[in-house]
Motif scaffolding. Structure first.
Motif, PDB file in Angstrom:
ATOM      1  N   VAL A   1      -3.766  74.184  -6.994  1.00 50.21           N
ATOM      2  CA  VAL A   1      -3.368  73.758  -5.652  1.00 50.21           C
ATOM      3  C   VAL A   1      -3.745  72.294  -5.450  1.00 50.21           C
ATOM      4  O   VAL A   1      -2.961  71.502  -4.914  1.00 50.21           O
ATOM      5  N   GLN A   2      -4.929  71.910  -5.912  1.00 54.16           N
ATOM      6  CA  GLN A   2      -5.366  70.513  -5.772  1.00 54.16           C
ATOM      7  C   GLN A   2      -4.482  69.567  -6.587  1.00 54.16           C
ATOM      8  O   GLN A   2      -4.150  68.475  -6.121  1.00 54.16           O
ATOM      9  N   ILE A   3      -4.082  69.996  -7.768  1.00 54.68           N
ATOM     10  CA  ILE A   3      -3.184  69.169  -8.590  1.00 54.68           C
ATOM     11  C   ILE A   3      -1.848  69.016  -7.875  1.00 54.68           C
ATOM     12  O   ILE A   3      -1.305  67.917  -7.760  1.00 54.68           O
ATOM     13  N   ARG A   4      -1.321  70.126  -7.366  1.00 52.88           N
ATOM     14  CA  ARG A   4      -0.037  70.093  -6.653  1.00 52.88           C
ATOM     15  C   ARG A   4      -0.118  69.176  -5.444  1.00 52.88           C
ATOM     16  O   ARG A   4       0.772  68.370  -5.196  1.00 52.88           O
ATOM     17  N   GLU A   5      -1.201  69.302  -4.683  1.00 49.77           N
ATOM     18  CA  GLU A   5      -1.359  68.456  -3.503  1.00 49.77           C
ATOM     19  C   GLU A   5      -1.496  66.994  -3.908  1.00 49.77           C
ATOM     20  O   GLU A   5      -1.004  66.102  -3.212  1.00 49.77           O
ATOM     21  N   SER A   6      -2.142  66.737  -5.026  1.00 47.28           N
ATOM     22  CA  SER A   6      -2.270  65.364  -5.510  1.00 47.28           C
ATOM     23  C   SER A   6      -0.915  64.795  -5.914  1.00 47.28           C
ATOM     24  O   SER A   6      -0.614  63.632  -5.649  1.00 47.28           O
ATOM     25  N   ILE A   7      -0.092  65.608  -6.557  1.00 43.56           N
ATOM     26  CA  ILE A   7       1.256  65.166  -6.925  1.00 43.56           C
ATOM     27  C   ILE A   7       2.052  64.827  -5.666  1.00 43.56           C
ATOM     28  O   ILE A   7       2.788  63.841  -5.634  1.00 43.56           O
ATOM     29  N   GLU A   8       1.870  65.622  -4.615  1.00 44.77           N
ATOM     30  CA  GLU A   8       2.576  65.355  -3.355  1.00 44.77           C
ATOM     31  C   GLU A   8       2.185  64.008  -2.763  1.00 44.77           C
ATOM     32  O   GLU A   8       2.986  63.393  -2.060  1.00 44.77           O
ATOM     33  N   THR A   9       0.968  63.533  -3.031  1.00 44.59           N
ATOM     34  CA  THR A   9       0.512  62.271  -2.452  1.00 44.59           C
ATOM     35  C   THR A   9       0.860  61.067  -3.320  1.00 44.59           C
ATOM     36  O   THR A   9       0.577  59.939  -2.928  1.00 44.59           O
ATOM     37  N   LEU A  10       1.437  61.313  -4.492  1.00 47.43           N
ATOM     38  CA  LEU A  10       1.831  60.193  -5.356  1.00 47.43           C
ATOM     39  C   LEU A  10       2.788  59.268  -4.611  1.00 47.43           C
ATOM     40  O   LEU A  10       3.656  59.741  -3.867  1.00 47.43           O
ATOM     41  N   PRO A  11       2.658  57.975  -4.827  1.00 46.93           N
ATOM     42  CA  PRO A  11       3.667  57.059  -4.278  1.00 46.93           C
ATOM     43  C   PRO A  11       5.043  57.475  -4.799  1.00 46.93           C
ATOM     44  O   PRO A  11       5.179  57.931  -5.935  1.00 46.93           O
ATOM     45  N   GLU A  12       6.051  57.299  -3.970  1.00 47.50           N
ATOM     46  CA  GLU A  12       7.407  57.756  -4.257  1.00 47.50           C
ATOM     47  C   GLU A  12       7.910  57.339  -5.645  1.00 47.50           C
ATOM     48  O   GLU A  12       8.503  58.137  -6.363  1.00 47.50           O
ATOM     49  N   LYS A  13       7.650  56.092  -6.030  1.00 46.95           N
ATOM     50  CA  LYS A  13       8.186  55.610  -7.310  1.00 46.95           C
ATOM     51  C   LYS A  13       7.550  56.302  -8.506  1.00 46.95           C
ATOM     52  O   LYS A  13       8.147  56.383  -9.568  1.00 46.95           O
ATOM     53  N   TYR A  14       6.342  56.819  -8.358  1.00 47.26           N
ATOM     54  CA  TYR A  14       5.694  57.555  -9.444  1.00 47.26           C
ATOM     55  C   TYR A  14       6.025  59.044  -9.368  1.00 47.26           C
ATOM     56  O   TYR A  14       6.118  59.705 -10.393  1.00 47.26           O
ATOM     57  N   LYS A  15       6.163  59.548  -8.176  1.00 46.94           N
ATOM     58  CA  LYS A  15       6.381  60.981  -7.968  1.00 46.94           C
ATOM     59  C   LYS A  15       7.636  61.466  -8.693  1.00 46.94           C
ATOM     60  O   LYS A  15       7.595  62.467  -9.417  1.00 46.94           O
TER      61      LYS A  15
END
Length: 188
Positions: free
Chosen positions: A128-142
């Motif tokens: 869940v923490q990894i998923r939430e971290s991916i959600e916070t990635l800047p758009e160009k990296y996400k």
């Protein structure tokens, strides 16, 4: 599959509805999963699938048969998701969906080994923490991280989808991983 996709696209361009229906059948789930992983919302993912196929249908004459059909359709779907993310304000909820259409979170697709129930709770929290971290990635990296690690596209395919040089994709992937690592070091 590439030759079959190209043949179906040619037939659909000529007005063959069955060929277009076959393209929809081949790609609807793939586009849905891409959109869901980028947007984390079932309803929006379904809208993206519909909009993607609407754009494919209305732009079939613009499809370049020298490129893979999958690259072209992923580019359309990815761009629609990015547009949706840009229009959206960043909102995070403790009640946010963490499951895909089958009732599994997307980490369930990763290989797992049997662990004790206590370890499974820790693993689940970590996922869940990894998923939430991916959600916070800047758009160009996400987009790059999702296309590489969740959609399993090659660097060249991501380059084709996003219309960027492979070197830019590598840089964004590296920076996205660094961002995730730093974020997770703070959490874990």
């Amino acid at each position: 599959m590439n030759q079959m996709d190209t043949r179906l696209a040619k037939l659909a361009r000529g007005g063959d509805r069955a060929a277009f229906a076959e393209l929809v059948e081949l790609y609807k789930d793939k586009i849905y999963h891409l959109a869901y992983r980028m947007l984390h919302n079932r309803h929006e993912a379904e809208e993206i699938v519909q909009e993607t196929f609407l754009r494919v249908y209305t732009n079939l004459e613009r499809y370049d048969e020298q490129q893979k059909f999958s690259t072209w359709i992923y580019r359309i779907g990815t761009n629609l998701c990015i547009d949706r993310l840009r229009k959206r304000k960043a909102t995070y909820s403790l009640d946010a969906e963490i499951h895909d259409g089958e009732g599994n979170d997307w980490y369930a697709t990763l290989a797992s080994e049997d662990t004790a129930p206590d370890d499974q709770i820790v693993l689940s929290e970590t996922q869940v923490q990894i998923r939430e971290s991916i959600e916070t990635l800047p758009e160009k990296y996400k987009a790059v991280v999702i296309l590489r690690y969740l959609q399993d596209l090659s660097l060249q395919e991501i380059s084709d989808v996003l219309k960027m040089p492979v070197t830019t994709i590598k840089t964004r992937l590296h920076r996205g991983r660094d961002f995730l690592r730093k974020k997770l070091e703070q959490i874990l």
